[in-house]
Design a protein around this motif. Structure first.
Motif, PDB file in Angstrom:
ATOM      1  N   ALA A   1      -4.265   1.842   4.445  1.00 21.11           N
ATOM      2  CA  ALA A   1      -4.363   0.780   3.635  1.00 21.11           C
ATOM      3  C   ALA A   1      -3.684  -0.610   4.213  1.00 21.11           C
ATOM      4  O   ALA A   1      -3.766  -1.473   3.535  1.00 21.11           O
ATOM      5  N   MET A   2      -2.845  -0.089   5.317  1.00 25.39           N
ATOM      6  CA  MET A   2      -1.846  -1.281   5.726  1.00 25.39           C
ATOM      7  C   MET A   2      -2.897  -2.217   6.698  1.00 25.39           C
ATOM      8  O   MET A   2      -3.176  -1.968   7.717  1.00 25.39           O
ATOM      9  N   ALA A   3      -3.419  -3.293   5.959  1.00 31.31           N
ATOM     10  CA  ALA A   3      -4.110  -4.097   6.855  1.00 31.31           C
ATOM     11  C   ALA A   3      -3.945  -5.548   6.255  1.00 31.31           C
ATOM     12  O   ALA A   3      -3.300  -5.785   5.187  1.00 31.31           O
TER      13      ALA A   3
ATOM     14  N   PRO B   1       0.798  -1.247   0.062  1.00 31.45           N
ATOM     15  CA  PRO B   1      -0.093  -0.084   0.010  1.00 31.45           C
ATOM     16  C   PRO B   1       0.952   1.322  -0.076  1.00 31.45           C
ATOM     17  O   PRO B   1       1.901   1.153   0.459  1.00 31.45           O
ATOM     18  N   ASN B   2       0.104   2.468  -0.518  1.00 25.23           N
ATOM     19  CA  ASN B   2       0.872   3.597  -0.534  1.00 25.23           C
ATOM     20  C   ASN B   2       0.479   4.628   0.477  1.00 25.23           C
ATOM     21  O   ASN B   2       0.723   5.755   0.628  1.00 25.23           O
ATOM     22  N   HIS B   3      -0.516   4.179   1.484  1.00 29.23           N
ATOM     23  CA  HIS B   3      -1.229   5.153   2.463  1.00 29.23           C
ATOM     24  C   HIS B   3      -1.355   4.165   3.547  1.00 29.23           C
ATOM     25  O   HIS B   3      -1.526   2.720   3.842  1.00 29.23           O
ATOM     26  N   PRO B   4      -1.035   4.701   5.141  1.00 33.88           N
ATOM     27  CA  PRO B   4      -0.956   4.021   6.294  1.00 33.88           C
ATOM     28  C   PRO B   4      -2.450   3.319   6.480  1.00 33.88           C
ATOM     29  O   PRO B   4      -2.342   2.332   7.047  1.00 33.88           O
TER      30      PRO B   4
ATOM     31  N   ASP C   1       5.746   7.387   0.308  1.00 33.72           N
ATOM     32  CA  ASP C   1       4.458   7.844   0.424  1.00 33.72           C
ATOM     33  C   ASP C   1       3.935   7.525   1.893  1.00 33.72           C
ATOM     34  O   ASP C   1       3.033   8.572   2.503  1.00 33.72           O
ATOM     35  N   ILE C   2       4.145   6.338   2.290  1.00 29.32           N
ATOM     36  CA  ILE C   2       3.749   5.809   3.745  1.00 29.32           C
ATOM     37  C   ILE C   2       4.171   6.837   4.852  1.00 29.32           C
ATOM     38  O   ILE C   2       3.491   7.367   5.645  1.00 29.32           O
TER      39      ILE C   2
ATOM     40  N   LEU D   1      -5.407  -9.213  -1.835  1.00 29.31           N
ATOM     41  CA  LEU D   1      -5.681  -8.759  -2.994  1.00 29.31           C
ATOM     42  C   LEU D   1      -4.592  -9.503  -4.069  1.00 29.31           C
ATOM     43  O   LEU D   1      -3.469 -10.000  -3.780  1.00 29.31           O
ATOM     44  N   PHE D   2      -5.197  -9.585  -5.171  1.00 34.09           N
ATOM     45  CA  PHE D   2      -4.487 -10.134  -6.342  1.00 34.09           C
ATOM     46  C   PHE D   2      -3.962  -8.961  -7.301  1.00 34.09           C
ATOM     47  O   PHE D   2      -5.001  -8.456  -8.033  1.00 34.09           O
TER      48      PHE D   2
END
Length: 152
Positions: free
Chosen positions: A18-20, A13-16, A68-69, A26-27
């Motif tokens: 979205a970190m889960a 991910p590029n956003h904190p 980004d993160i 995801l594919f």
């Protein structure tokens, strides 16, 4: 192993927010295309250049997503490579003053480990044995069906 590394780089991910752990399910649609392309080039003389370029591009993507993160965490905005370059020196200085030299060195070692991972990806992307044409046709058919199913 190289496929797993490709998968992890592509779903990073590029956003904190979205970190889960759900992000691991995801594919990435690019993955079958990359795998089929690497299988098609096989052990061609120019394959080393293609693999090297792919590793450099994937490493840059991973670094930009990590930046980004970091920027979203610190300043609530994304990383802009053009305007944020002077902030890198300030960020290193802030890291040294905040967490100390040993942990800052540990972070630098983590970056070096990432570069080692990239080297491992390059080694894993190389094809050790030539593929026979029926196997290539079978793999292309599998990848095309996988792309068609994931596109629905």
């Amino acid at each position: 192993m190289a496929t797993l590394a490709l998968h992890l780089v592509l779903i990073q991910p590029n956003h904190p927010g979205a970190m889960a752990f759900g992000a691991l399910t995801l594919f990435p649609l690019e993955l079958p295309v990359l795998i089929c392309g690497l299988l098609l080039i096989g052990a061609a003389p120019w394959a080393v250049w293609v693999r090297s370029t792919l590793v450099v591009v994937l490493l840059l993507i991973a670094l930009l997503k990590t930046a980004d993160i970091v920027m979203f965490t610190a300043l609530s905005r994304g990383f802009n490579p053009v305007t944020d370059m002077p902030l890198i020196e300030s960020g290193v200085d802030l890291a040294v003053r905040t967490i100390g030299v040993p942990l800052a060195l540990a972070a630098a070692a983590a970056v070096a480990l990432g570069l080692g991972l990239a080297t491992g990806v390059f080694a894993g992307l190389s094809l050790r044995v030539p593929l026979n044409p029926p196997l290539v046709r079978c793999l292309l058919l599998f990848c095309s069906r996988l792309l068609l199913k994931s596109g629905r």
